[in-house]
Design an enzyme around this catalytic site. Structure first.
Site, PDB file in Angstrom:
ATOM      1  N   GLU A  92      44.088  34.624  28.061  1.00 29.31           N
ATOM      2  CA  GLU A  92      44.054  34.300  29.490  1.00 29.31           C
ATOM      3  C   GLU A  92      42.632  34.225  30.025  1.00 29.31           C
ATOM      4  O   GLU A  92      42.249  34.996  30.898  1.00 29.31           O
ATOM      5  CB  GLU A  92      44.784  35.402  30.283  1.00 29.31           C
ATOM      6  CG  GLU A  92      46.186  35.698  29.857  1.00 29.31           C
ATOM      7  CD  GLU A  92      46.701  37.024  30.440  1.00 29.31           C
ATOM      8  OE1 GLU A  92      45.916  37.781  31.043  1.00 29.31           O
ATOM      9  OE2 GLU A  92      47.897  37.289  30.265  1.00 29.31           O
ATOM     10  N   ARG A 143      30.260  37.503  45.407  1.00 29.82           N
ATOM     11  CA  ARG A 143      29.955  38.254  44.178  1.00 29.82           C
ATOM     12  C   ARG A 143      28.660  39.072  44.242  1.00 29.82           C
ATOM     13  O   ARG A 143      28.654  40.226  43.826  1.00 29.82           O
ATOM     14  CB  ARG A 143      29.932  37.325  42.954  1.00 29.82           C
ATOM     15  CG  ARG A 143      31.257  36.568  42.732  1.00 29.82           C
ATOM     16  CD  ARG A 143      31.365  35.917  41.365  1.00 29.82           C
ATOM     17  NE  ARG A 143      31.462  36.909  40.314  1.00 29.82           N
ATOM     18  CZ  ARG A 143      30.480  37.275  39.543  1.00 29.82           C
ATOM     19  NH1 ARG A 143      29.313  36.668  39.639  1.00 29.82           N
ATOM     20  NH2 ARG A 143      30.632  38.215  38.652  1.00 29.82           N
ATOM     21  N   GLY A 149      39.574  33.089  32.293  1.00 25.96           N
ATOM     22  CA  GLY A 149      39.377  32.465  33.601  1.00 25.96           C
ATOM     23  C   GLY A 149      37.923  32.054  33.744  1.00 25.96           C
ATOM     24  O   GLY A 149      37.555  30.878  33.733  1.00 25.96           O
ATOM     25  N   ARG A 150      37.059  33.087  33.786  1.00 30.33           N
ATOM     26  CA  ARG A 150      35.637  32.875  34.029  1.00 30.33           C
ATOM     27  C   ARG A 150      35.003  31.952  32.997  1.00 30.33           C
ATOM     28  O   ARG A 150      34.200  31.087  33.339  1.00 30.33           O
ATOM     29  CB  ARG A 150      34.946  34.242  33.982  1.00 30.33           C
ATOM     30  CG  ARG A 150      33.515  34.232  34.459  1.00 30.33           C
ATOM     31  CD  ARG A 150      32.831  35.566  34.140  1.00 30.33           C
ATOM     32  NE  ARG A 150      33.560  36.736  34.532  1.00 30.33           N
ATOM     33  CZ  ARG A 150      33.414  37.374  35.694  1.00 30.33           C
ATOM     34  NH1 ARG A 150      32.543  36.960  36.575  1.00 30.33           N
ATOM     35  NH2 ARG A 150      34.125  38.454  35.973  1.00 30.33           N
ATOM     36  N   TYR A 181      29.553  42.892  43.749  1.00 25.25           N
ATOM     37  CA  TYR A 181      29.313  43.445  42.399  1.00 25.25           C
ATOM     38  C   TYR A 181      27.832  43.485  42.030  1.00 25.25           C
ATOM     39  O   TYR A 181      27.506  43.615  40.851  1.00 25.25           O
ATOM     40  CB  TYR A 181      30.010  42.586  41.333  1.00 25.25           C
ATOM     41  CG  TYR A 181      31.426  42.169  41.622  1.00 25.25           C
ATOM     42  CD1 TYR A 181      32.465  43.092  41.584  1.00 25.25           C
ATOM     43  CD2 TYR A 181      31.727  40.845  41.915  1.00 25.25           C
ATOM     44  CE1 TYR A 181      33.766  42.696  41.839  1.00 25.25           C
ATOM     45  CE2 TYR A 181      33.029  40.443  42.155  1.00 25.25           C
ATOM     46  CZ  TYR A 181      34.045  41.370  42.124  1.00 25.25           C
ATOM     47  OH  TYR A 181      35.328  40.974  42.369  1.00 25.25           O
ATOM     48  N   TYR A 241      35.614  32.735  40.594  1.00 29.55           N
ATOM     49  CA  TYR A 241      35.550  33.815  41.580  1.00 29.55           C
ATOM     50  C   TYR A 241      34.554  33.496  42.701  1.00 29.55           C
ATOM     51  O   TYR A 241      33.900  34.388  43.245  1.00 29.55           O
ATOM     52  CB  TYR A 241      35.233  35.162  40.905  1.00 29.55           C
ATOM     53  CG  TYR A 241      36.187  35.462  39.768  1.00 29.55           C
ATOM     54  CD1 TYR A 241      37.529  35.707  40.024  1.00 29.55           C
ATOM     55  CD2 TYR A 241      35.761  35.456  38.440  1.00 29.55           C
ATOM     56  CE1 TYR A 241      38.425  35.939  38.987  1.00 29.55           C
ATOM     57  CE2 TYR A 241      36.649  35.692  37.390  1.00 29.55           C
ATOM     58  CZ  TYR A 241      37.977  35.932  37.670  1.00 29.55           C
ATOM     59  OH  TYR A 241      38.855  36.158  36.643  1.00 29.55           O
ATOM     60  N   CYS A 279      25.783  38.685  59.773  1.00 29.76           N
ATOM     61  CA  CYS A 279      25.116  39.851  60.365  1.00 29.76           C
ATOM     62  C   CYS A 279      25.347  41.125  59.562  1.00 29.76           C
ATOM     63  O   CYS A 279      25.951  42.092  60.048  1.00 29.76           O
ATOM     64  CB  CYS A 279      25.615  40.033  61.791  1.00 29.76           C
ATOM     65  SG  CYS A 279      25.498  38.512  62.717  1.00 29.76           S
ATOM     66  N   GLU A 280      24.952  41.120  58.317  1.00 28.09           N
ATOM     67  CA  GLU A 280      25.024  42.305  57.460  1.00 28.09           C
ATOM     68  C   GLU A 280      23.887  42.219  56.461  1.00 28.09           C
ATOM     69  O   GLU A 280      23.648  41.141  55.910  1.00 28.09           O
ATOM     70  CB  GLU A 280      26.322  42.323  56.636  1.00 28.09           C
ATOM     71  CG  GLU A 280      27.567  42.376  57.456  1.00 28.09           C
ATOM     72  CD  GLU A 280      28.771  42.870  56.653  1.00 28.09           C
ATOM     73  OE1 GLU A 280      28.584  43.611  55.668  1.00 28.09           O
ATOM     74  OE2 GLU A 280      29.870  42.497  57.032  1.00 28.09           O
TER      75      GLU A 280
END
Ligand code: LLP
Length: 423
Positions: free
Chosen positions: A275, A314, A277-278, A318, A375, A346-347
């Site tokens: 399986e 991301r 994905g990335r 992470y 992702y 604004c962060e």
């Protein structure tokens, strides 16, 4: 290898220049390369040559209908984790018998939906889920093919938020309880045991954890067969890592990963399912953004761009690295300078890179984030009322918008006012 290269000084996706796409759809946007998606799928498929195998693309990585279609046309099945993903896979033309259903919290409604629509197998993650599935399938007069996802308790040596194979993680059934769980599964109505499932995490850059996990799965296969179960399918999950930082990362090749599979479980005569994905989608996509301002701060310069953490979460989530390159090829010999590359949200967490060496850039220039095909778009949100950004698919010299940017009106109209507020 991907198909994003400079031609005549401009970064292209296959044969289409990114400046042309930007002029047509506006920034920011995601762009995917058909040839790269196809190549990654083919490389993985070849790596498993000699084994009775099938690839179930983990569509959580990139679930755009056009991407699903591209891969399904190559022979990919789909790994889905929700009723929504199942519906999307079916909408992309994937038949139920080419879909496996993973996930720790499948609801009764989702079980009903996929049993009704057709499914190859459920990868069951707990005893309560097994009992629920037995109830639903029996009530429908159906038989659900299942594997049990086992948790092999190995350290995948990846980011803590995407490791799944340690006993402290919420995933799967502990190895020590597996035989008991299989015994129960075999006794339940509406359930047919077909194999074993394992998935230890994502962005793995070391093959050793795989070797450990698959060896444990091989031992379990023999034990379960001795117990009388018909174990003929092994779903080995996804997770093989990709190079995000091209200058100093070289994760294992699919062919090496295939070798580990052959060495550990190849002798069992099982059908092998994987399986990924990335590995399929990650390096098949870019996020393209425009520089809004170059701001000189105290002791550091900020490159403020029009993409933000809501478009690509991301780095904020992470601490992930993405290579960021100018769309106009820098001239040879130009000195790079360190910049903080940030979005407008604004962060402070809305920071894509700190002190990244970049060639000279100014407002209006385009930059491209590499490795953004997995992702990226799927994890985007409309935080700060920033509409979801468009997705574009390129094939040769053609490109098409495969998800349009909503207008402000469309975005606003998804909210509705309660009757007591209407005039
Ligand atoms: N199968 C199962 C059961 C999974 O949970 C996953 C990923 C995959 C397959 C596919 O793994 P891949 O081949 O893509 O590594 N949002 C995170 C990654 C989360 C992965 C979740 N599960 C990120 O951006 O790094």
């Amino acid at each position: 290898m991907d198909h994003f290269i400079y031609k005549n000084g401009v970064l292209h996706a296959e044969d289409v220049s990114l400046t042309e796409i930007a002029a047509s759809v506006g920034t920011p946007f995601y762009v995917y390369s058909t040839a790269t998606l196809e190549r990654h799928f083919a490389v993985f498929d070849e790596a498993l040559e000699g084994l009775d195998h099938k690839i179930f693309y983990a569509m959580k990585a990139n679930g755009n209908l056009a991407v699903l279609r591209t891969l399904a046309a190559m022979g990919a099945g789909m790994d889905v984790v929700s009723g929504g993903e199942y519906a999307k896979a079916r909408a992309a033309g994937v038949p139920g018998e080419h879909i496996v259903f993973s996930g720790v919290g499948k609801t009764e409604a989702e079980m009903w939906q996929v049993l009704n629509g057709g499914i190859r197998q459920f990868n069951v993650e707990s005893e309560p889920e097994l009992r629920q599935l037995s109830r639903v399938a029996s009530a429908m007069g159906k038989v659900a093919a299942i594997t049990l996802r086992v948790n092999p308790d190995v350290d995948a040596k990846t980011h803590a938020k995407i490791a799944t194979g340690k006993s402290e993680n919420k995933f799967g059934i502990p190895m020590a309880k597996a035989r008991e769980a299989y015994k129960e599964a075999a006794s339940l109505p509406g359930i047919e045991v077909v194999g074993i499932d394992v998935h230890i995490g994502s962005q793995l850059t070391d093959l050793e954890p795989y070797r450990q996990a698959f060896t444990k799965v091989a031992e379990l296969t023999e034990q379960l067969r001795a117990d009388g179960h018909n174990i003929h399918r092994l779903d080995l999950g996804g997770g093989l890592g990709i190079p995000y930082e091209r200058s100093n990362e070289a994760p294992p090749l699919p062919v090496e990963y295939g070798q580990v599979i052959k060495e550990t479980v190849g002798h069992l005569g099982c059908e092998i399912e994987i399986e990924p994905g990335r590995l399929i989608a990650g390096n098949a996509g870019l996020l393209v953004s425009e520089v809004v301002y170059l701001k000189h701060g105290e002791g550091r310069d900020f490159l403020i761009i029009d993409a933000a953490m809501n478009d690509l979460v991301r780095p904020a989530m992470y601490e992930a690295h993405h290579d960021i390159v100018p769309v106009s090829e820098p001239e040879a010999g130009v000195e790079p300078t360190p910049l903080d590359i940030v979005g407008p949200v604004c962060e402070s967490g809305d920071t894509f890179a700190k002190q990244r060496a970049m060639p000279p850039l100014k407002a209006g220039d385009l930059v491209a984030f590499r490795s953004a095909g997995a992702y990226g778009a799927v994890m985007a949100s409309e935080y700060n009322a920033r509409p979801l950004i468009p997705e574009v698919l390129v094939k040769g010299d053609q490109f098409a918008v495969v998800r349009a940017r909503p207008t402000y009106e469309e975005m606003i109209s998804r909210d509705t006012l309660p009757s007591w507020m209407e005039s």
